[in-house]
Scaffold this active site. Structure first.
Site, PDB file in Angstrom:
ATOM      1  N   GLY A  48       0.847  -1.184   0.000  1.00 31.36           N
ATOM      2  CA  GLY A  48       0.000   0.000   0.000  1.00 31.36           C
ATOM      3  C   GLY A  48       0.881   1.232   0.000  1.00 31.36           C
ATOM      4  N   SER A  50       1.272   3.809  -2.537  1.00 31.18           N
ATOM      5  CA  SER A  50       1.114   4.812  -3.592  1.00 31.18           C
ATOM      6  C   SER A  50       0.500   6.131  -3.162  1.00 31.18           C
ATOM      7  CB  SER A  50       0.280   4.229  -4.738  1.00 31.18           C
ATOM      8  OG  SER A  50      -0.986   3.803  -4.249  1.00 31.18           O
ATOM      9  N   PHE A  74      -2.340  -1.045  -6.075  1.00 33.42           N
ATOM     10  CA  PHE A  74      -3.207  -1.309  -7.228  1.00 33.42           C
ATOM     11  C   PHE A  74      -3.657   0.030  -7.797  1.00 33.42           C
ATOM     12  CE2 PHE A  74      -7.262  -2.339  -9.311  1.00 33.42           C
ATOM     13  CZ  PHE A  74      -6.842  -3.371 -10.122  1.00 33.42           C
ATOM     14  N   GLU A  75      -3.086   0.435  -8.911  1.00 31.45           N
ATOM     15  CA  GLU A  75      -3.374   1.729  -9.528  1.00 31.45           C
ATOM     16  C   GLU A  75      -3.628   1.548 -11.017  1.00 31.45           C
ATOM     17  OE1 GLU A  75      -3.852   4.301  -7.772  1.00 31.45           O
ATOM     18  OE2 GLU A  75      -2.930   3.780  -5.862  1.00 31.45           O
ATOM     19  N   ASP A 112      -2.737  -6.596  -7.532  1.00 33.61           N
ATOM     20  CA  ASP A 112      -3.579  -6.898  -6.378  1.00 33.61           C
ATOM     21  C   ASP A 112      -2.741  -7.438  -5.221  1.00 33.61           C
ATOM     22  OD1 ASP A 112      -5.555  -7.639  -4.602  1.00 33.61           O
ATOM     23  OD2 ASP A 112      -6.284  -9.319  -5.816  1.00 33.61           O
ATOM     24  N   ALA A 142      -5.111   0.486   1.965  1.00 34.26           N
ATOM     25  CA  ALA A 142      -6.466   1.014   2.166  1.00 34.26           C
ATOM     26  C   ALA A 142      -7.302   0.647   0.950  1.00 34.26           C
ATOM     27  CB  ALA A 142      -6.431   2.528   2.352  1.00 34.26           C
ATOM     28  N   TYR A 237     -16.483   5.842  14.652  1.00 34.04           N
ATOM     29  CA  TYR A 237     -15.184   5.297  14.253  1.00 34.04           C
ATOM     30  C   TYR A 237     -14.797   4.123  15.150  1.00 34.04           C
ATOM     31  CZ  TYR A 237     -10.825   5.284  11.682  1.00 34.04           C
ATOM     32  OH  TYR A 237      -9.788   4.912  10.852  1.00 34.04           O
TER      33      TYR A 237
END
Length: 398
Positions: A48, A50, A74-75, A112, A142, A237
């Site tokens: 994670g 990016s 994953f972009e 992924d 996220a 939350y």
């Protein structure tokens, strides 16, 4: 030549400025460099990587501690003038380009992270091209959905209350409105699915795969970012589905500590502060909390962006001499947010907000909106408009 326009639907950013994303990465690098270097890890895997905390972590460790890094995310890249891809795509590219200028390894896996195949590809890369082992594994993923790597079942997370509905103030940045929203309680399936997506299961699967493959150093550290919040946001939350997912991460940390015991490794939950991210922007009520909190913390000189917060976490706390732990061993850099005077003033401020004043000088709405815009490459400090074509963007190599 392309023109870039900020496009917001509700509190979701749809547009992207690739050149602004690059400048934002450069700004974060400059911040880390301005604080000098420190002794830290040298071979790092970030799952994670990016955007937000993951990107900030990668920047800090590379340009602060001189670490070689692997980033998994994953972009999506550009397709046409109406679909230029995601901000994270351009963040990955900008980071790699700058890291390689300083002879640092910056490998991007854009796929992924939940799949077994990705885990094995990363492991093979570590073995064959990354020196054989990593000394830090950061889990900062996220996502709103997760495909079970065994069954193929698709889980979707739900940001909901538990038990009773929660009613409170919310903000719509698209039309700058302030309104009352009701957050309905989740059913048991929605709670379970949220834990499956946002809990610690995939973190544990990564660590099991890495340990089994022998690519972890003696004394390896793995970190996972959490958020516990305060009395002001507990109902939606910590007391909601998100809180259940965070609690699952605590449980999985204990499992990972047992897994790593024979190599003296450690799993560290880092309870981070409230910051502006794509995720936090869509959590009901949370933007209202942020514009109140940021105003108070700005006046106290304690407000932090993700890069500022992450730099303090690694430079001063994890690899420095100023750690703060709670009674169960979680690292607590959120202590500035939890300061009793800060919370009291935030509560007082929020109680005064309405549709007429929420976006005035009374709050830090402008700060929140600017930080939100920066995530997509807009309103970035030091940005100079340049000409670029779609073909040039498509030619960029992650």
């Amino acid at each position: 030549m392309l023109t870039f326009k900020q496009n917001i639907r509700g509190n979701v950013a749809l547009g992207v400025n690739p050149l602004g994303c690059k400048q934002d990465v450069l700004n974060q690098i400059d911040y880390v460099k301005s604080n000098g270097t420190y002794e830290g890890p040298k071979k790092v895997l970030i799952i994670g990587a990016s955007s937000s905390y993951g990107l900030a972590t990668r920047i800090n460790l590379a340009f602060g501690a001189g670490a070689d890094t692997i980033g998994v995310s994953f972009e999506k890249g550009p397709k046409n003038e109406r679909n230029l891809g995601t901000a994270g795509w351009y963040n990955n590219i900008a980071f790699r380009e700058e890291a390689e200028k300083e002879d640092l390894i910056a490998k991007n896996f854009v796929q992924d992270a939940f799949s077994h195949e990705t885990k094995q590809e990363v492991i093979e890369y570590i073995k064959n091209e990354f020196g054989g082992k990593v000394d830090l594994v950061v889990y900062s993923l996220a996502s709103g959905v997760r495909k079970d790597p065994e069954t193929g079942e698709l889980y979707k997370s739900s940001i909901k209350a538990i038990g009773e509905p929660v009613v409170g103030p919310h903000i719509n940045m698209q039309n700058e409105s302030f309104y009352t929203e009701t957050l309905e309680p989740a059913d048991e399936q929605e709670i379970a699915d949220t834990v499956n997506v946002m809990g610690g299961e995939d973190w544990q699967l990564w660590m099991e795969a890495l340990k089994e493959s022998g690519v972890l150093t003696e004394g390896v550290l793995t970190t996972n970012y959490s958020y516990l919040g305060t009395e002001l946001n507990h109902a939606y939350y910590g007391g909601g589905t998100l809180g259940r997912a965070k609690a699952d991460c605590d449980e999985k940390a204990e499992n990972i500590n047992q897994l790593l015991a024979d190599i003296n490794g450690k799993a560290q939950i880092v309870v981070a502060t409230a910051v502006t991210t794509k995720a936090s922007s869509v959590i009901p009520f949370f933007p209202v909390y942020c514009i109140g909190l940021y105003k108070v913390m700005e006046e106290k000189g304690t407000h932090e962006t993700p890069i500022m917060h992450i730099d303090r976490i690694y430079r001063d706390m994890i690899y420095g001499d100023k750690p703060e732990y709670d009674e169960v061993g979680r690292l607590r850099p959120d202590s500035w947010e939890l300061d009793s005077d800060t919370q009291a003033k935030t509560k007082e401020l929020i109680e005064q907000l309405n549709a007429e004043n929420f976006n005035s000088d009374m709050t830090a709405y402008d700060t929140f909106f600017k930080e939100f815009s920066n995530l997509s490459g807009f309103m970035v400090d030091n940005y100079v408009e340049q000409e670029v074509t779609l073909d040039e963007l498509k030619a960029l190599n992650y």
